[in-house]
Design an enzyme around this catalytic site. Structure first.
Site, PDB file in Angstrom:
ATOM      1  N   ASP A 276      30.467  40.701 -16.491  1.00  0.00           N
ATOM      2  CA  ASP A 276      31.668  41.235 -17.068  1.00  0.00           C
ATOM      3  C   ASP A 276      32.037  41.205 -18.256  1.00  0.00           C
ATOM      4  O   ASP A 276      31.367  40.493 -18.968  1.00  0.00           O
ATOM      5  CB  ASP A 276      32.838  40.270 -16.176  1.00  0.00           C
ATOM      6  CG  ASP A 276      32.813  40.658 -14.710  1.00  0.00           C
ATOM      7  OD1 ASP A 276      31.908  41.329 -14.043  1.00  0.00           O
ATOM      8  OD2 ASP A 276      33.775  40.049 -14.208  1.00  0.00           O
ATOM      9  N   ASP A 277      32.855  41.818 -18.649  1.00  0.00           N
ATOM     10  CA  ASP A 277      33.742  41.817 -20.202  1.00  0.00           C
ATOM     11  C   ASP A 277      32.944  42.412 -21.252  1.00  0.00           C
ATOM     12  O   ASP A 277      33.369  42.203 -22.320  1.00  0.00           O
ATOM     13  CB  ASP A 277      33.953  40.404 -20.414  1.00  0.00           C
ATOM     14  CG  ASP A 277      34.909  39.680 -19.521  1.00  0.00           C
ATOM     15  OD1 ASP A 277      35.375  40.194 -18.771  1.00  0.00           O
ATOM     16  OD2 ASP A 277      34.991  38.522 -19.533  1.00  0.00           O
TER      17      ASP A 277
ATOM     18  N   HIS B  62      36.268  47.440 -15.422  1.00  0.00           N
ATOM     19  CA  HIS B  62      36.690  45.990 -15.442  1.00  0.00           C
ATOM     20  C   HIS B  62      38.251  46.026 -16.027  1.00  0.00           C
ATOM     21  O   HIS B  62      38.583  45.057 -16.490  1.00  0.00           O
ATOM     22  CB  HIS B  62      35.824  45.000 -15.876  1.00  0.00           C
ATOM     23  CG  HIS B  62      36.251  43.402 -15.644  1.00  0.00           C
ATOM     24  ND1 HIS B  62      36.563  43.164 -14.354  1.00  0.00           N
ATOM     25  CD2 HIS B  62      36.127  42.538 -16.488  1.00  0.00           C
ATOM     26  CE1 HIS B  62      36.776  41.766 -14.605  1.00  0.00           C
ATOM     27  NE2 HIS B  62      36.409  41.414 -15.913  1.00  0.00           N
TER      28      HIS B  62
ATOM     29  N   HIS C 150      41.857  43.363 -19.442  1.00  0.00           N
ATOM     30  CA  HIS C 150      41.901  42.433 -18.530  1.00  0.00           C
ATOM     31  C   HIS C 150      43.284  41.500 -18.290  1.00  0.00           C
ATOM     32  O   HIS C 150      43.193  40.242 -18.479  1.00  0.00           O
ATOM     33  CB  HIS C 150      40.825  41.521 -19.386  1.00  0.00           C
ATOM     34  CG  HIS C 150      39.946  40.605 -18.520  1.00  0.00           C
ATOM     35  ND1 HIS C 150      40.371  39.394 -18.129  1.00  0.00           N
ATOM     36  CD2 HIS C 150      38.807  40.592 -18.124  1.00  0.00           C
ATOM     37  CE1 HIS C 150      39.514  38.626 -17.239  1.00  0.00           C
ATOM     38  NE2 HIS C 150      38.431  39.504 -17.306  1.00  0.00           N
TER      39      HIS C 150
ATOM     40  N   TYR D  63      39.730  38.407 -12.996  1.00  0.00           N
ATOM     41  CA  TYR D  63      40.075  37.202 -12.271  1.00  0.00           C
ATOM     42  C   TYR D  63      40.006  37.541 -10.772  1.00  0.00           C
ATOM     43  O   TYR D  63      40.009  36.518 -10.162  1.00  0.00           O
ATOM     44  CB  TYR D  63      41.412  36.711 -12.462  1.00  0.00           C
ATOM     45  CG  TYR D  63      41.749  36.605 -14.123  1.00  0.00           C
ATOM     46  CD1 TYR D  63      41.375  35.801 -14.719  1.00  0.00           C
ATOM     47  CD2 TYR D  63      42.648  37.528 -14.560  1.00  0.00           C
ATOM     48  CE1 TYR D  63      41.620  35.821 -16.394  1.00  0.00           C
ATOM     49  CE2 TYR D  63      43.043  37.585 -15.853  1.00  0.00           C
ATOM     50  CZ  TYR D  63      42.453  36.786 -16.933  1.00  0.00           C
ATOM     51  OH  TYR D  63      42.876  36.705 -18.151  1.00  0.00           O
TER      52      TYR D  63
ATOM     53  N   HIS E 161      28.815  36.675 -17.079  1.00  0.00           N
ATOM     54  CA  HIS E 161      29.854  37.356 -18.168  1.00  0.00           C
ATOM     55  C   HIS E 161      28.772  37.788 -19.273  1.00  0.00           C
ATOM     56  O   HIS E 161      27.749  37.007 -19.619  1.00  0.00           O
ATOM     57  CB  HIS E 161      30.705  36.381 -18.467  1.00  0.00           C
ATOM     58  CG  HIS E 161      31.744  36.353 -17.676  1.00  0.00           C
ATOM     59  ND1 HIS E 161      31.788  35.447 -16.420  1.00  0.00           N
ATOM     60  CD2 HIS E 161      32.917  36.855 -17.597  1.00  0.00           C
ATOM     61  CE1 HIS E 161      32.828  35.439 -15.806  1.00  0.00           C
ATOM     62  NE2 HIS E 161      33.698  36.442 -16.329  1.00  0.00           N
TER      63      HIS E 161
END
Length: 238
Positions: free
Chosen positions: A58-59, A108, A112, A149, A201
């Site tokens: 992610d991210d 995603h 966020h 999350y 991540h």
């Protein structure tokens, strides 16, 4: 054909034809061996995959993305990269690098946020802008969405459905976001079963360091890194 060739004795011509035929047969036999070997290698590779798992990061994309992609490709792994729209828009070349490295790209959200605390129009903006940013960067139109999350509700799912997205959470949390050590991340990956998905991540140095050992562990258990099916949400063959 020359005049001389037409006047050769019949036996000579037959001998020549036989030699040519044998040579051709010999050539075919020699060429068949590598083909058979290749087929055997392919069968062996397929047989080695008794199941598939979904590695997810992610991210991204971020400054860590190039090193992450290098580690994955060096260890023969593919993964799904759940990108934030704001980072995809700012780093389109890194989105393209993900695709070029054989990775899959998912949505995603754009910034966020805690989507369950937002109204439907705000959720729509977060998802739609990310779809556009990833597509514009060369990552294709995502089919998979991971809510930040892991927070979701009926409103979030309704917007996902509007954009044809399948919601993907995880079966195993590496805890890399929570300071998990490289050893702990490797152990977490060791709990993955066929079809399951692990959360990691893009920016985690410990997850990056864990990649070679994750690859070794999967191989030892007959598992391979696969794509995540938009139909089932499970890891399947690429």
């Amino acid at each position: 054909m020359s005049a001389g060739a037409r006047t050769r004795p019949l036996t000579t011509a037959l001998t020549t034809l036989t030699a040519v035929a044998l040579t051709a047969a010999g050539t075919l036999t020699v060429n068949a061996a590598p083909a058979q070997a290749d087929a055997g290698a392919a069968d062996a590779g397929a047989a080695a995959c008794n199941g598939y798992v979904g590695l997810t990061f992610d991210d991204g994309p971020s400054n860590s993305t190039p090193a992450l992609l290098n580690a994955l490709t060096q260890n023969g792994l593919r993964a799904t990269m759940f990108n934030q729209g704001q980072y995809a828009a700012a780093n389109p070349s890194r989105v393209q690098a993900q695709v070029n490295a054989g990775m899959w790209v998912g949505n995603h959200s754009y910034t966020h946020p805690h989507l369950t605390q937002l109204g439907q129009s705000q959720i729509d903006s977060e998802i739609s802008r990310t779809q556009q940013a990833i597509a514009a960067a060369g990552g294709g139109t995502p089919k998979l969405f991971r809510p930040p999350y892991g927070e979701t509700n009926s409103t979030v799912r309704a917007v996902e459905a509007k954009y044809g997205l399948t919601e993907i959470l995880w079966n195993v949390d590496s805890q890399d976001w929570n300071g998990a050590s490289t050893d702990a991340i490797v152990q977490a990956a060791g709990r993955l079963g066929n079809g399951q998905v692990i959360l990691m991540h893009d920016w985690s140095a410990n997850s990056l360091a864990a990649i070679p050992r994750i690859a070794q562990g999967l191989t030892a258990r007959g598992l391979c890194a696969g794509r995540i099916s938009p139909q089932t949400g499970q890891a399947v063959a690429p």
